[in-house]
Design an enzyme around this catalytic site. Structure first.
Site, PDB file in Angstrom:
ATOM      1  N   ASP A 119       9.008  -1.173 -12.804  1.00 12.83           N
ATOM      2  CA  ASP A 119       8.106  -0.590 -11.820  1.00 12.83           C
ATOM      3  C   ASP A 119       7.398  -1.711 -11.064  1.00 12.83           C
ATOM      4  O   ASP A 119       6.744  -2.563 -11.667  1.00 12.83           O
ATOM      5  CB  ASP A 119       7.081   0.310 -12.504  1.00 12.83           C
ATOM      6  CG  ASP A 119       6.336   1.173 -11.503  1.00 12.83           C
ATOM      7  OD1 ASP A 119       7.000   1.802 -10.666  1.00 12.83           O
ATOM      8  OD2 ASP A 119       5.098   1.224 -11.559  1.00 12.83           O
ATOM      9  N   PHE A 121       4.956  -3.201  -7.649  1.00  7.66           N
ATOM     10  CA  PHE A 121       3.563  -3.101  -7.214  1.00  7.66           C
ATOM     11  C   PHE A 121       3.556  -3.551  -5.757  1.00  7.66           C
ATOM     12  O   PHE A 121       2.945  -4.536  -5.400  1.00  7.66           O
ATOM     13  CB  PHE A 121       2.741  -4.033  -8.118  1.00  7.66           C
ATOM     14  CG  PHE A 121       1.247  -3.983  -7.977  1.00  7.66           C
ATOM     15  CD1 PHE A 121       0.552  -2.785  -7.921  1.00  7.66           C
ATOM     16  CD2 PHE A 121       0.519  -5.166  -7.924  1.00  7.66           C
ATOM     17  CE1 PHE A 121      -0.831  -2.766  -7.812  1.00  7.66           C
ATOM     18  CE2 PHE A 121      -0.867  -5.165  -7.829  1.00  7.66           C
ATOM     19  CZ  PHE A 121      -1.543  -3.958  -7.772  1.00  7.66           C
ATOM     20  N   HIS A 126      -2.279  -0.413  -1.649  1.00 11.79           N
ATOM     21  CA  HIS A 126      -2.610  -0.068  -3.037  1.00 11.79           C
ATOM     22  C   HIS A 126      -3.109  -1.292  -3.801  1.00 11.79           C
ATOM     23  O   HIS A 126      -4.122  -1.233  -4.512  1.00 11.79           O
ATOM     24  CB  HIS A 126      -1.378   0.518  -3.727  1.00 11.79           C
ATOM     25  CG  HIS A 126      -1.568   0.794  -5.187  1.00 11.79           C
ATOM     26  ND1 HIS A 126      -2.462   1.725  -5.652  1.00 11.79           N
ATOM     27  CD2 HIS A 126      -0.967   0.241  -6.285  1.00 11.79           C
ATOM     28  CE1 HIS A 126      -2.416   1.754  -6.983  1.00 11.79           C
ATOM     29  NE2 HIS A 126      -1.524   0.857  -7.383  1.00 11.79           N
ATOM     30  N   ARG A 135     -12.059  -6.388  -8.808  1.00 12.41           N
ATOM     31  CA  ARG A 135     -12.501  -7.755  -8.537  1.00 12.41           C
ATOM     32  C   ARG A 135     -13.327  -7.759  -7.250  1.00 12.41           C
ATOM     33  O   ARG A 135     -12.968  -8.401  -6.255  1.00 12.41           O
ATOM     34  CB  ARG A 135     -11.291  -8.701  -8.381  1.00 12.41           C
ATOM     35  CG  ARG A 135     -10.442  -8.836  -9.631  1.00 12.41           C
ATOM     36  CD  ARG A 135      -9.318  -9.869  -9.409  1.00 12.41           C
ATOM     37  NE  ARG A 135      -8.463  -9.526  -8.282  1.00 12.41           N
ATOM     38  CZ  ARG A 135      -7.443  -8.671  -8.341  1.00 12.41           C
ATOM     39  NH1 ARG A 135      -7.155  -8.063  -9.479  1.00 12.41           N
ATOM     40  NH2 ARG A 135      -6.698  -8.414  -7.272  1.00 12.41           N
ATOM     41  N   GLU A 192       1.155   8.635 -10.031  1.00 12.37           N
ATOM     42  CA  GLU A 192       1.448   7.612  -9.041  1.00 12.37           C
ATOM     43  C   GLU A 192       2.671   8.055  -8.249  1.00 12.37           C
ATOM     44  O   GLU A 192       3.753   8.225  -8.815  1.00 12.37           O
ATOM     45  CB  GLU A 192       1.702   6.244  -9.686  1.00 12.37           C
ATOM     46  CG  GLU A 192       0.450   5.620 -10.273  1.00 12.37           C
ATOM     47  CD  GLU A 192       0.638   4.165 -10.662  1.00 12.37           C
ATOM     48  OE1 GLU A 192       1.798   3.688 -10.650  1.00 12.37           O
ATOM     49  OE2 GLU A 192      -0.364   3.508 -10.979  1.00 12.37           O
ATOM     50  N   GLU A 194       5.713   7.509  -6.112  1.00 11.20           N
ATOM     51  CA  GLU A 194       6.587   6.352  -5.926  1.00 11.20           C
ATOM     52  C   GLU A 194       7.979   6.788  -5.483  1.00 11.20           C
ATOM     53  O   GLU A 194       8.360   7.955  -5.601  1.00 11.20           O
ATOM     54  CB  GLU A 194       6.700   5.543  -7.222  1.00 11.20           C
ATOM     55  CG  GLU A 194       5.339   5.132  -7.800  1.00 11.20           C
ATOM     56  CD  GLU A 194       5.450   4.107  -8.893  1.00 11.20           C
ATOM     57  OE1 GLU A 194       6.532   3.496  -9.043  1.00 11.20           O
ATOM     58  OE2 GLU A 194       4.434   3.888  -9.596  1.00 11.20           O
ATOM     59  N   ASP A 226       5.063   7.811 -11.752  1.00 12.12           N
ATOM     60  CA  ASP A 226       4.773   6.890 -12.850  1.00 12.12           C
ATOM     61  C   ASP A 226       3.405   7.251 -13.415  1.00 12.12           C
ATOM     62  O   ASP A 226       2.391   6.656 -13.081  1.00 12.12           O
ATOM     63  CB  ASP A 226       4.806   5.446 -12.347  1.00 12.12           C
ATOM     64  CG  ASP A 226       4.644   4.443 -13.475  1.00 12.12           C
ATOM     65  OD1 ASP A 226       5.186   4.671 -14.557  1.00 12.12           O
ATOM     66  OD2 ASP A 226       3.961   3.423 -13.256  1.00 12.12           O
ATOM     67  N   ARG A 230      -5.311   5.620 -17.130  1.00 13.29           N
ATOM     68  CA  ARG A 230      -6.065   4.486 -16.608  1.00 13.29           C
ATOM     69  C   ARG A 230      -6.988   3.858 -17.638  1.00 13.29           C
ATOM     70  O   ARG A 230      -7.198   2.637 -17.629  1.00 13.29           O
ATOM     71  CB  ARG A 230      -6.874   4.920 -15.379  1.00 13.29           C
ATOM     72  CG  ARG A 230      -6.045   5.465 -14.221  1.00 13.29           C
ATOM     73  CD  ARG A 230      -5.070   4.431 -13.690  1.00 13.29           C
ATOM     74  NE  ARG A 230      -4.396   4.906 -12.476  1.00 13.29           N
ATOM     75  CZ  ARG A 230      -3.425   4.274 -11.864  1.00 13.29           C
ATOM     76  NH1 ARG A 230      -2.986   3.130 -12.359  1.00 13.29           N
ATOM     77  NH2 ARG A 230      -2.862   4.767 -10.784  1.00 13.29           N
ATOM     78  N   GLN A 233      -4.845   1.899 -20.064  1.00 15.32           N
ATOM     79  CA  GLN A 233      -4.302   0.754 -19.338  1.00 15.32           C
ATOM     80  C   GLN A 233      -5.342  -0.351 -19.159  1.00 15.32           C
ATOM     81  O   GLN A 233      -5.053  -1.539 -19.343  1.00 15.32           O
ATOM     82  CB  GLN A 233      -3.795   1.215 -17.970  1.00 15.32           C
ATOM     83  CG  GLN A 233      -3.192   0.120 -17.110  1.00 15.32           C
ATOM     84  CD  GLN A 233      -2.787   0.626 -15.734  1.00 15.32           C
ATOM     85  OE1 GLN A 233      -2.889   1.812 -15.428  1.00 15.32           O
ATOM     86  NE2 GLN A 233      -2.335  -0.274 -14.884  1.00 15.32           N
ATOM     87  N   LYS A 246       1.263   3.387 -19.719  1.00 13.63           N
ATOM     88  CA  LYS A 246       2.360   3.747 -18.818  1.00 13.63           C
ATOM     89  C   LYS A 246       3.571   4.312 -19.559  1.00 13.63           C
ATOM     90  O   LYS A 246       4.314   5.123 -19.001  1.00 13.63           O
ATOM     91  CB  LYS A 246       2.812   2.504 -18.039  1.00 13.63           C
ATOM     92  CG  LYS A 246       1.766   1.914 -17.109  1.00 13.63           C
ATOM     93  CD  LYS A 246       1.707   2.676 -15.807  1.00 13.63           C
ATOM     94  CE  LYS A 246       0.903   1.922 -14.765  1.00 13.63           C
ATOM     95  NZ  LYS A 246       0.908   2.594 -13.452  1.00 13.63           N
ATOM     96  N   THR A 250       7.451   8.913 -17.475  1.00 15.92           N
ATOM     97  CA  THR A 250       7.751   8.694 -16.062  1.00 15.92           C
ATOM     98  C   THR A 250       8.706   9.813 -15.655  1.00 15.92           C
ATOM     99  O   THR A 250       9.678  10.086 -16.370  1.00 15.92           O
ATOM    100  CB  THR A 250       8.419   7.332 -15.826  1.00 15.92           C
ATOM    101  OG1 THR A 250       7.563   6.290 -16.291  1.00 15.92           O
ATOM    102  CG2 THR A 250       8.723   7.119 -14.355  1.00 15.92           C
ATOM    103  N   THR A 337       3.024   2.424  -6.626  1.00 19.05           N
ATOM    104  CA  THR A 337       2.307   3.450  -5.880  1.00 19.05           C
ATOM    105  C   THR A 337       2.436   3.234  -4.376  1.00 19.05           C
ATOM    106  O   THR A 337       2.216   2.140  -3.867  1.00 19.05           O
ATOM    107  CB  THR A 337       0.817   3.444  -6.259  1.00 19.05           C
ATOM    108  OG1 THR A 337       0.698   3.639  -7.670  1.00 19.05           O
ATOM    109  CG2 THR A 337       0.066   4.545  -5.543  1.00 19.05           C
ATOM    110  N   GLU A 351      -7.197   5.650  -6.490  1.00 19.33           N
ATOM    111  CA  GLU A 351      -7.630   5.323  -5.139  1.00 19.33           C
ATOM    112  C   GLU A 351      -8.334   6.494  -4.460  1.00 19.33           C
ATOM    113  O   GLU A 351      -9.366   6.311  -3.803  1.00 19.33           O
ATOM    114  CB  GLU A 351      -6.432   4.909  -4.296  1.00 19.33           C
ATOM    115  CG  GLU A 351      -5.797   3.583  -4.684  1.00 19.33           C
ATOM    116  CD  GLU A 351      -4.562   3.321  -3.864  1.00 19.33           C
ATOM    117  OE1 GLU A 351      -4.676   2.674  -2.807  1.00 19.33           O
ATOM    118  OE2 GLU A 351      -3.471   3.760  -4.279  1.00 19.33           O
TER     119      GLU A 351
END
Length: 405
Positions: A119, A121, A126, A135, A192, A194, A226, A230, A233, A246, A250, A337, A351
């Protein structure tokens, strides 16, 4: 012009003769076998082969597409051309029509046996959004993000067919402000949205697959959900990547859309700056103008656009093999995503609710931060076909069930 077929087809459904996606189906008391979607029917390729109407080297009387996928591009192209001929030439109608089965009368199964699952990113929107959440004082993107397609290696044994119930996972989690972790069901379960591609032709160990060889190895595209816990994770991904958050589930769609069906959907991808290393440089436009729609309990939650993805499928494949790792038939590579620049284009609740701080209100007045037991998530997608027609990737769906005792 679109190609006319003698089969009754609703052009708005996206299952016209320009599409012809492959799947695996069964009927009560019968073994699974391979079929192709056309209109509201499944064309039984095993029976079509038994009647001598298509070439079959034991590809289709199988509960999996893998035998056909490994046959390679010449076989894929020849079969697609033959099916188009059979479904557009009225002289074949009497022979072919008995092998059309209403899709309402069949059970659609997982279309292929999954070898490995990776998978990516690959959405800059995203990646930047999650960076801003976690961050806030730093650069939203990590230093490597625009240099290579970031990914994690998932678990192939928990890739399920569309419609499979999703059991809420349990694991360790630590809520903000807690000094110690706790154990229990995930409290922040997410989807997610995808898009994935599946490999047909394997590669040799030690030999990289260049971007220009994408069509020689990849059979087609599917929709992917997916599912993500959270809270699990966030706690476990220090310092390594996702694991239990995860690996529990899926979901993939029932139909695999061939690359040839998506030629008209190809568009330029976003400009990449800095310029990627030579092994990631792609001469062809490999963005895909796919329009996704995510529904929670039949209420639209978002409409992501796949064309904005920063890293393209050929780049993903090239990067996955540049270290010499071989491809295997049934390898599934998911995009990560799919998110756009606007809130209504975000592809996950993380999000859409900004990590649970801004609940999403659906059209029926219900609100969600993360998924509740009983929620059904459906992801569907369409793409432009030739001369204004539409191609559908079908849908992938799953309903959340409470954890097992």
């Amino acid at each position: 012009m679109t190609t006319d077929t003698w089969v009754e087809v609703n052009e708005n459904d996206g299952f016209g003769v320009e599409n012809l996606p492959y799947g695996v189906f069964s009927r009560p008391g019968e073994l699974p076998r391979v079929g192709v979607a056309i209109g509201e029917y499944v064309l039984d390729l095993a029976e079509l082969s038994a009647a001598g109407l298509v070439d079959d080297r034991r590809y289709f009387a199988s509960g999996s597409l893998n035998a056909f996928m490994v046959a390679g591009r010449p076989a894929w192209e020849a079969n697609r051309a033959r099916l188009t001929e059979l479904l557009t030439d009225e002289s074949y109608r009497e022979q072919v029509e008995p092998h059309l089965i209403p899709v309402a009368e069949v059970e659609l199964l997982r279309p292929f046996e999954v070898a490995d699952f990776v998978d990516f990113f690959s959405s800059e929107h995203h990646a930047a959004n999650t960076g801003r959440m976690f961050r806030p004082q730093g650069d939203p993107l990590t230093p490597n993000w625009k240099r290579l397609p970031v990914a994690y290696h998932g678990r192939s044994g928990t890739v399920y067919r569309s419609g499979t119930p999703i059991i809420r996972p349990c694991g360790q989690r630590r809520s903000p402000g807690d000094s110690e972790p706790s154990f229990g069901p995930s409290l922040r379960l997410d989807f997610e949205a995808e898009v994935g591609f599946v490999v047909g032709v394997p590669s040799v160990a030690g030999r990289r697959v260049p971007v220009g060889s994408f069509r020689d190895h990849v059979f087609g595209f599917v929709l992917v959900n997916d599912w993500s816990a959270r809270d699990l994770q966030a706690w476990e991904s220090q310092p390594l990547g996702p694991f239990l958050g995860k690996s529990f589930a899926t979901s993939v769609s029932s139909w695999v859309v061939p690359l040839a069906a998506l030629e008209a959907a190809r568009v330029p991808s976003p400009v990449q700056d800095p310029v990627p290393f030579p092994y990631l440089q792609c001469e062809e436009p490999w963005g895909l103008d796919l329009h996704l729609e995510v529904l929670i309990n039949d209420q639209v939650a978002s409409r992501p656009r796949f064309a904005s993805m920063y890293w393209t499928p050929p780049q993903q494949l090239a990067h996955a093999t540049v270290n010499g790792a071989p491809l295997r038939t049934g390898d599934l590579f998911a995009s990560g995503t799919v998110s756009g620049p606007e809130r209504d284009q975000y592809g996950c609740l993380l999000e859409l609710t900004w990590n649970g701080r801004e609940p999403l209100e659906l059209d029926d007045g219900t609100k969600r931060t993360f998924l509740d037991d009983g929620d059904t998530v459906t992801i569907r997608a369409q793409a432009p076909g030739v001369s204004g027609s539409r191609i559908t990737l079908g849908e992938v769906t799953g309903t959340i069930r409470p954890p097992l005792p």
